[in-house]
Design a protein around this motif. Structure first.
Motif, PDB file in Angstrom:
ATOM      1  N   TYR A 174      34.003  37.056  38.397  1.00  0.00           N
ATOM      2  CA  TYR A 174      33.623  38.111  37.459  1.00  0.00           C
ATOM      3  C   TYR A 174      32.134  37.979  37.140  1.00  0.00           C
TER       4      TYR A 174
ATOM      5  N   THR B 209      32.419  42.493  34.240  1.00  0.00           N
ATOM      6  CA  THR B 209      32.844  43.403  35.306  1.00  0.00           C
ATOM      7  C   THR B 209      33.444  42.612  36.461  1.00  0.00           C
ATOM      8  N   ASP B 210      34.038  43.326  37.412  1.00  0.00           N
ATOM      9  CA  ASP B 210      34.469  42.676  38.639  1.00  0.00           C
ATOM     10  C   ASP B 210      33.247  42.347  39.489  1.00  0.00           C
TER      11      ASP B 210
ATOM     12  N   THR C 122      34.066  47.988  38.054  1.00  0.00           N
ATOM     13  CA  THR C 122      35.159  48.020  37.086  1.00  0.00           C
ATOM     14  C   THR C 122      34.900  47.067  35.927  1.00  0.00           C
TER      15      THR C 122
ATOM     16  N   GLN D 291      36.046  44.791  32.990  1.00  0.00           N
ATOM     17  CA  GLN D 291      37.250  44.037  32.646  1.00  0.00           C
ATOM     18  C   GLN D 291      37.395  43.851  31.134  1.00  0.00           C
TER      19      GLN D 291
END
Length: 243
Positions: A124, A143-144, A149, A151
């Protein structure tokens, strides 16, 4: 014998051409399933890392991602009055009369002074910043690996009394307190829902918050008191409010 050989070669050429045409058509028609991130790869040095993601395009990209992630959430965490007052957007008479949305509160801090990007267990990406002229208040976005994306998000903040809504609304005081603000920080972690809560991410976010609070406490002579008194809360943007 020559005619069948010629026909066979011609058929092969046609098949190759058709295959190539289908490939081109597929590449033209099929959209990208996952949009590419505008975020750069993590640079080697901390200084480069902080400047890389805070450049105009990545910063704007991440702030929009954060706003979309937190859209619909509620709560009073950060005041935007000081900035708006200094920019002439409100007058002294307007102070305390409006409550910003959760995305506005988050980006008030996240749009401040950037920290270096960090990579967490699970690949991450961690992006964070402190509020301008107030590095005791910080925002964090997880985020990823692609940066596409979100998180989780979080705020290190100080709970304060506030006046919600109309100017004649009563001031909401903190439980058991008469002063305006608490002396020690709260770290609020935001997930979309209870189903998206990630124990590994939560653990690493809390470790990050404790390190930042400890550093700020040492700089402001609060010592271990701030870290020992750090309150941690988990809020869900959708679903039940706390976890």
């Amino acid at each position: 014998m020559r005619k069948p050989i010629f026909l066979a070669l011609a058929a092969c050429v046609c098949m190759l051409c058709l295959g190539r045409a289908f490939d081109v058509a597929a590449q033209t028609v099929m959209p990208s399933v996952r949009p590419a991130s505008v975020l750069p790869a993590s640079p080697a040095s901390n200084e480069a890392s902080a400047s890389a993601w805070s450049d105009a395009q990545p910063r704007d990209y991440l702030m929009k991602k954060a706003a979309a992630f937190l859209q619909g959430g509620a709560g009073h965490y950060i005041s935007t009055d000081d900035r708006r007052l200094s920019q002439g957007l409100i007058t002294q008479q307007d102070v305390g009369k409006t409550q910003p949305t959760l995305p506005e509160q988050f980006n008030e801090v996240f749009g401040g002074v950037p920290d270096p990007e960090a990579i967490l267990v699970g690949n991450y990406r961690l992006f964070s910043a402190c509020q301008v002229h107030n590095c005791g208040v910080r925002a964090i976005l997880i985020t990823d690996a692609s940066g596409v994306t979100v998180q989780a998000a979080g705020l290190i903040h100080y709970r304060c009394a506030y006046r919600p809504g109309a100017s004649n609304a009563p001031i909401v005081q903190l439980e058991g307190r008469t002063s305006d603000c608490e002396n020690f920080p709260t770290f609020t972690i935001f997930y979309q829902s209870p189903q998206t809560k990630n124990a590994t991410v939560t653990e690493q976010m809390i470790a990050w918050a404790r390190s930042k609070v400890a550093k700020f406490a040492n700089a402001t002579r609060l010592g271990d008191k701030a870290n020992n008194n750090l309150r941690v809360e988990v809020q869900f943007v959708h679903g039940s409010s706390k976890g």
